[in-house]
Write an enzyme that holds these catalytic residues in place. Structure first.
Site, PDB file in Angstrom:
ATOM      1  N   CYS A 114       0.847  -1.198   0.175  1.00 42.39           N
ATOM      2  CA  CYS A 114      -0.078   0.125   0.148  1.00 42.39           C
ATOM      3  C   CYS A 114       0.866   1.264   0.053  1.00 42.39           C
ATOM      4  O   CYS A 114       0.356   2.469  -0.291  1.00 42.39           O
ATOM      5  CB  CYS A 114      -0.995  -0.161   0.980  1.00 42.39           C
ATOM      6  SG  CYS A 114      -2.287  -1.081   1.140  1.00 42.39           S
ATOM      7  N   HIS A 282      -3.436   7.403   1.378  1.00 42.90           N
ATOM      8  CA  HIS A 282      -3.669   6.044   0.664  1.00 42.90           C
ATOM      9  C   HIS A 282      -4.941   5.565   1.195  1.00 42.90           C
ATOM     10  O   HIS A 282      -5.167   5.686   2.221  1.00 42.90           O
ATOM     11  CB  HIS A 282      -2.522   5.012   1.140  1.00 42.90           C
ATOM     12  CG  HIS A 282      -3.113   3.483   0.856  1.00 42.90           C
ATOM     13  ND1 HIS A 282      -3.346   3.018  -0.432  1.00 42.90           N
ATOM     14  CD2 HIS A 282      -3.349   2.584   1.663  1.00 42.90           C
ATOM     15  CE1 HIS A 282      -3.898   1.943  -0.087  1.00 42.90           C
ATOM     16  NE2 HIS A 282      -3.647   1.410   1.160  1.00 42.90           N
ATOM     17  N   ASN A 312     -10.195  -0.148  -1.443  1.00 39.32           N
ATOM     18  CA  ASN A 312      -8.724  -0.158  -1.275  1.00 39.32           C
ATOM     19  C   ASN A 312      -7.986  -0.921  -2.683  1.00 39.32           C
ATOM     20  O   ASN A 312      -8.202  -2.056  -2.756  1.00 39.32           O
ATOM     21  CB  ASN A 312      -8.194  -0.672  -0.281  1.00 39.32           C
ATOM     22  CG  ASN A 312      -6.713  -0.717   0.115  1.00 39.32           C
ATOM     23  OD1 ASN A 312      -6.074  -0.335  -0.568  1.00 39.32           O
ATOM     24  ND2 ASN A 312      -6.172  -1.039   1.372  1.00 39.32           N
TER      25      ASN A 312
HETATM   26  O1  UT7 Z   1      -3.835  -0.898   3.223  1.00 34.93           O
HETATM   27  C1  UT7 Z   1      -3.445  -1.501   4.258  1.00 34.93           C
HETATM   28  C2  UT7 Z   1      -4.720  -2.588   4.180  1.00 34.93           C
HETATM   29  N1  UT7 Z   1      -5.550  -3.016   5.692  1.00 34.93           N
HETATM   30  C3  UT7 Z   1      -6.123  -1.989   6.243  1.00 34.93           C
HETATM   31  O2  UT7 Z   1      -5.783  -0.735   6.261  1.00 34.93           O
HETATM   32  C4  UT7 Z   1      -7.130  -2.667   7.239  1.00 34.93           C
HETATM   33  C5  UT7 Z   1      -7.158  -1.548   8.522  1.00 34.93           C
HETATM   34  N2  UT7 Z   1      -8.247  -1.842   9.488  1.00 34.93           N
HETATM   35  C6  UT7 Z   1      -9.521  -1.642   9.017  1.00 34.93           C
HETATM   36  O3  UT7 Z   1      -9.759  -1.273   7.919  1.00 34.93           O
HETATM   37  C7  UT7 Z   1     -10.479  -2.252   9.968  1.00 34.93           C
HETATM   38  O4  UT7 Z   1      -9.867  -2.620  11.024  1.00 34.93           O
HETATM   39  C8  UT7 Z   1     -11.646  -3.300   9.314  1.00 34.93           C
HETATM   40  C9  UT7 Z   1     -12.496  -2.706   8.446  1.00 34.93           C
HETATM   41  C10 UT7 Z   1     -10.873  -4.377   8.822  1.00 34.93           C
HETATM   42  C11 UT7 Z   1     -12.372  -3.726  10.591  1.00 34.93           C
HETATM   43  O5  UT7 Z   1     -13.319  -2.844  11.094  1.00 34.93           O
HETATM   44  P1  UT7 Z   1     -13.369  -2.625  12.837  1.00 34.93           P
HETATM   45  O6  UT7 Z   1     -13.930  -1.667  13.173  1.00 34.93           O
HETATM   46  O7  UT7 Z   1     -11.620  -2.713  13.239  1.00 34.93           O
HETATM   47  O8  UT7 Z   1     -13.781  -4.089  13.098  1.00 34.93           O
HETATM   48  P2  UT7 Z   1     -13.440  -5.320  14.123  1.00 34.93           P
HETATM   49  O9  UT7 Z   1     -12.180  -6.033  13.218  1.00 34.93           O
HETATM   50  O10 UT7 Z   1     -12.972  -4.851  15.159  1.00 34.93           O
HETATM   51  O11 UT7 Z   1     -14.686  -6.364  13.961  1.00 34.93           O
HETATM   52  C12 UT7 Z   1     -15.798  -5.833  14.655  1.00 34.93           C
HETATM   53  C13 UT7 Z   1     -16.873  -6.913  14.448  1.00 34.93           C
HETATM   54  C14 UT7 Z   1     -16.369  -8.329  14.528  1.00 34.93           C
HETATM   55  O12 UT7 Z   1     -17.513  -8.977  15.162  1.00 34.93           O
HETATM   56  P3  UT7 Z   1     -17.726  -9.252  16.827  1.00 34.93           P
HETATM   57  O13 UT7 Z   1     -16.281 -10.015  17.459  1.00 34.93           O
HETATM   58  O14 UT7 Z   1     -17.742  -7.962  17.449  1.00 34.93           O
HETATM   59  O15 UT7 Z   1     -18.795  -9.895  16.853  1.00 34.93           O
HETATM   60  C15 UT7 Z   1     -16.085  -8.858  13.507  1.00 34.93           C
HETATM   61  O16 UT7 Z   1     -16.165 -10.117  13.357  1.00 34.93           O
HETATM   62  O17 UT7 Z   1     -17.180  -7.030  13.058  1.00 34.93           O
HETATM   63  C16 UT7 Z   1     -17.069  -8.088  12.562  1.00 34.93           C
HETATM   64  N3  UT7 Z   1     -16.887  -8.141  10.902  1.00 34.93           N
HETATM   65  C17 UT7 Z   1     -17.969  -7.919  10.223  1.00 34.93           C
HETATM   66  N4  UT7 Z   1     -18.897  -8.101  10.128  1.00 34.93           N
HETATM   67  C18 UT7 Z   1     -19.616  -7.777   8.935  1.00 34.93           C
HETATM   68  C19 UT7 Z   1     -15.779  -8.100  10.425  1.00 34.93           C
HETATM   69  N5  UT7 Z   1     -15.727  -7.846   9.089  1.00 34.93           N
HETATM   70  C20 UT7 Z   1     -17.002  -7.757   8.778  1.00 34.93           C
HETATM   71  C21 UT7 Z   1     -17.716  -7.731   7.729  1.00 34.93           C
HETATM   72  N6  UT7 Z   1     -19.250  -7.573   7.744  1.00 34.93           N
HETATM   73  N7  UT7 Z   1     -17.183  -7.480   6.538  1.00 34.93           N
END
Ligand code: UT7
Length: 355
Positions: A114, A282, A312
């Site tokens: 990235c 980015h 992304n």
């Molecule tokens: O360029 C580098 C590439 N990557 C990044 O930049 C990623 C950076 N991180 C992020 O963008 C965020 O951390 C994510 C979008 C990946 C996740 O968002 P978050 O607000 O950090 O959510 P989380 O991982 O803490 O998950 C919260 C909840 C979880 O459920 P529980 O444990 O609270 O029941 C996940 O299982 O959301 C759930 N979850 C989803 N639910 C619906 C995770 N992905 C999804 C999904 N749809 N796609």
């Protein structure tokens, strides 16, 4: 601060098929609401099977050449940033060279994920400064669909060719990767660069960093030579071809390191963050961009985001955003533009440019 190289034109292309969030929600346990709320993404473009990263790269390159008024034959150096080459080897650079009808000129691939675009600008600047390149084509290109674990039937649904119900077992499997698959899109962005005829215009400085300690927070645990064979049936069955991502860790690193890099590059160039006319971060997650903006205390008018429309696209996000800002007049001659990114490696950094 003197500039030695500058961007003369830009262009981009996306995958052929527009995929709204609702299509992703048909193949895994997610929703339009969750994706928008957590990432800002509304849609992305995916390529049809058969399109390679080099094809997107060539499409973007042709547009950038047109924009710069430069013929492909005038290009004397190609640099491509990608983490998703057509083949394990060679890289995409040589394929792009041949597909543009060129031969003999050097073609270099860099792998900074990235932050590929901010790193590649430094490589391009160094090549131009040292007289190794006079008309350089620099491309960030990425196809993420190859990582995605969907079946043929799943792909038909994602791409809008079918409305079939996906079996629950398959949905459950896909949902293991839902935090990842909803974020990415396929696209390429390119710029044509050359020596700056006006030392006040062009690339003014770089602040680049790498910290290899956290590699496992974002990596592909297969298809590499730490394994023998480097890819196996077992790896495939275990879903190890799909990247592992600790989203929270990446998020926290991004909102800390990106503002630091912006401060650092400004200090190096003898300007302040307040002097920046437009910050192009980015596009990893709209919430990350908002966090970076808040840390830098910049108003909305001075930060550009388009992740809503493309997702992304890794090395392609910044050149796509740059092209849109140039086309819409949001970047004007004399503006101070800052590019900033962070990604797997972890690599991160910022680049300052006077348009
Ligand atoms: O360029 C580098 C590439 N990557 C990044 O930049 C990623 C950076 N991180 C992020 O963008 C965020 O951390 C994510 C979008 C990946 C996740 O968002 P978050 O607000 O950090 O959510 P989380 O991982 O803490 O998950 C919260 C909840 C979880 O459920 P529980 O444990 O609270 O029941 C996940 O299982 O959301 C759930 N979850 C989803 N639910 C619906 C995770 N992905 C999804 C999904 N749809 N796609």
């Amino acid at each position: 601060m003197q500039a030695f190289s500058r961007i003369y034109g830009s262009g981009f292309v996306t995958g052929e098929v527009l995929v709204p969030n609702e299509r992703m929600a048909r193949v895994c346990d997610t929703s339009d609401e969750w994706i928008r709320e957590r990432s800002g993404i509304e849609q992305r473009y995916f390529v049809n099977e058969g399109t390679g990263t080099s094809d997107l790269a060539v499409g973007a390159a042709k547009k950038a050449l047109d924009d710069a008024g430069v013929k492909a034959e005038e290009i004397d150096y190609i640099v491509v940033a990608t983490m998703t080459p057509d083949y394990y080897f060679p890289g995409v650079g040589s394929l792009v060279q041949a597909k543009l009808g060129l031969s003999n000129i050097p073609a270099l691939d860099i792998r900074q994920q990235c932050s590929g675009f901010v790193y590649g600008l430094q490589v391009a600047d160094a090549l131009i400064r040292s007289g190794q390149a006079k008309k350089l084509l620099f491309i960030g290109a990425e196809i993420h669909t190859g990582f995605m674990p969907f079946s043929k039937q799943g792909w038909d649904v994602v791409m809008g060719r079918s409305d079939a119900e996906i079996p629950q077992a398959e949905k459950d499997w896909n949902s293991k990767f839902r935090h990842l698959v909803v974020l990415f899109g396929d696209a390429a962005g390119a710029v044509v660069m050359g020596p700056s005829e006006d030392p006040s215009r062009g690339l003014l400085g770089f602040a680049l960093h790498t910290d290899g300690k956290n590699v496992e927070a974002l990596y592909v645990p297969s298809a590499g030579f730490a394994y023998r064979p480097y890819f196996s049936d077992e790896h495939f069955k275990e879903g190890r071809g799909v990247p592992v991502m600790d989203g929270r860790t990446v998020f926290k690193m991004a909102v800390t390191k990106m503002p630091e890099a912006v401060h650092e590059v400004c200090a190096k160039a003898g300007v302040t963050v307040d002097d920046i006319n437009l910050l192009i971060p980015h596009q990893a997650n709209l919430r990350i961009s908002e966090g970076v903006q808040k840390a830098l205390k910049l108003p909305d008018s001075r930060v550009y985001n388009n992740i809503q429309r493309y997702g992304n696209t890794t090395a392609a996000t910044i050149p796509i955003a740059y092209n849109e800002c140039k086309a819409s007049g949001r970047i004007k001659k004399g503006d101070l533009v800052c590019f900033v990114g962070l990604g797997a490696g972890f690599h991160w950094g910022a680049t300052l440019m006077r348009e």
